[in-house]
Design an enzyme around this catalytic site. Sequence first.
Site, mmCIF file in Angstrom:
data_model
loop_
_atom_site.group_PDB
_atom_site.id
_atom_site.type_symbol
_atom_site.label_atom_id
_atom_site.label_comp_id
_atom_site.label_asym_id
_atom_site.label_seq_id
_atom_site.Cartn_x
_atom_site.Cartn_y
_atom_site.Cartn_z
ATOM 1 C CD GLU A 198 -42.132 -14.798 -17.855
ATOM 2 O OE1 GLU A 198 -42.661 -13.832 -18.454
ATOM 3 O OE2 GLU A 198 -41.525 -14.671 -16.775
ATOM 4 C CD GLU A 316 -37.513 -14.164 -15.258
ATOM 5 O OE1 GLU A 316 -37.081 -14.663 -16.323
ATOM 6 O OE2 GLU A 316 -38.317 -13.207 -15.231
#
Length: 524
Positions: A198, A316
């Site tokens: 991220e 994810e």
Amino acid sequence: MAGVRFLAGSLWFLALLRLGAAAEAAGVVSVDGQRAIASTSEDFVCATLDWWPPDKCDYGTCSWGRASLLNLDLSNKILLNAVRAFSPLTLRLGGSLQDKVVYGTGDAKGPCAPFVKNASEMHGFTQGCLPMRRWDELNAFFQKSGAKIVFGLNALNGRVPLQDGSMGGNWDSTNAASLIRYTVSKGYTIHGWELGNELSGNGVGTRVGADQYVKDVIALKSTVDNVYRGSPSKPLVLAPGGFFDAGWFNELIVKTRPNLINAVTHHIYNLGPGVDTHLIDKILNPSYLDGMASTFSNLRGLLKAAGTSAVAWVGEAGGAYNSGHHLVTDAFVFSFWFLDQFGMSAKYDTKSYCRQSFIGGNYGLLNTTTFQPNPDYYSALLWHRLMGTRVLDAKFNGTNMIRTYAHCAKHSPGITLLLINLHGSAINRVSVTSEGAHGHTPRRHGRKFAQAASAMREEYHLTAKNGNIQSQVMMLNGRALVTDADGNIPRMEPVRVAAAQHIVIAPYSIVFAHIPYFRAPACS
């Protein structure tokens, strides 16, 4: 015993046919079997294991227990059997703390210390270390369970903070390269290495600019090529493991084409924070569910336009961030969102979809304390066993509360339909027609496909225990799915239904229907 199962299934099905409800509706599923509109990989279903310590808490609730890669009980029978049931299951190892993990290979400075809670640190924890002893234990479990492993590497080593709040400077790959060499020296098989978590776009916690990240992922590719030189199989290189940002992702894709990375991974938490009291409303709202289609479509468009060999993965997806919400993201109702995500992402050529998490938080496929599978575990296992890699166009003519997806059946003749009923009081009686599919003779669009009078299909009806969609017990054809005393995953038996019968979808239910007599050229 098979006769008893068939009788029990038949009795349950008769009860379903007689089910009283406030409303009853009819609908038609049209499936175009002439051509596949997309494809997935054989190992589409993937799940994650994370780094969060027991004292990771959200909104006053600490839901991770001992589910971390560093402390998970690898001797638990249910855990082993739950992974083995997929034969194989892809496990992506990573999460927010992966960019704070150092590897105890001997080159790291200082002792190999665990994470310590510290509110002033990014993500609320200090740096933590993966001891090689634990890495050995994990790999022994992976080998025993048959799991395929994607490992998320720390991408922040060597960085310096920049004035704009991002992290700059070249990635220091020394510790990561040491882990990769150790892994190869021990003969451990790794399916893929992924760089960072991220850090794309605006990032979560921090970010890295696309131009710098491209240089770093090329460095990872070079390391993998060098360490695995002469190896019969080379792991995938995956990137960036972050939230989709069209400009950032496009720069990564264009600058790594045609083959410097193998998969472009993005994360999905489209339902908002786990503390949101409207999660169920969002899950049951077809318009809200449709909102993710643009992300899947846009990523597919970027990959196609760039002429790259890289493919799309969801690396994810937990739906609701900050560990989910107990009795929502770990309950029956979440299978509506989860299976809809599977179906929708597959239509846009997503090759693999990694659920956050396999265990841990309030969105685990397994209960963090008991290891009992939550409803979504069984949803994922049925998808894995029934839905093949070729995706067909399926349209439902009726209420928008029925979600419909179709694939060629997995290693079987015909097709498998997935039908999701978001309506809480309406039964739907569904017939199936072919578009472009052929029975013994060509049929016009909208007409029922040819079938033998004795043809049968297999149906798997998933409902919540006692009709409570926030139950953590899933019923299959009226029977509760629970492990036995030895931790074995229960058998999942279908009911056999005559082809002439409609598919009857109960309120708030999910149906997988394997239709072997549906002859689709795309599946031959």
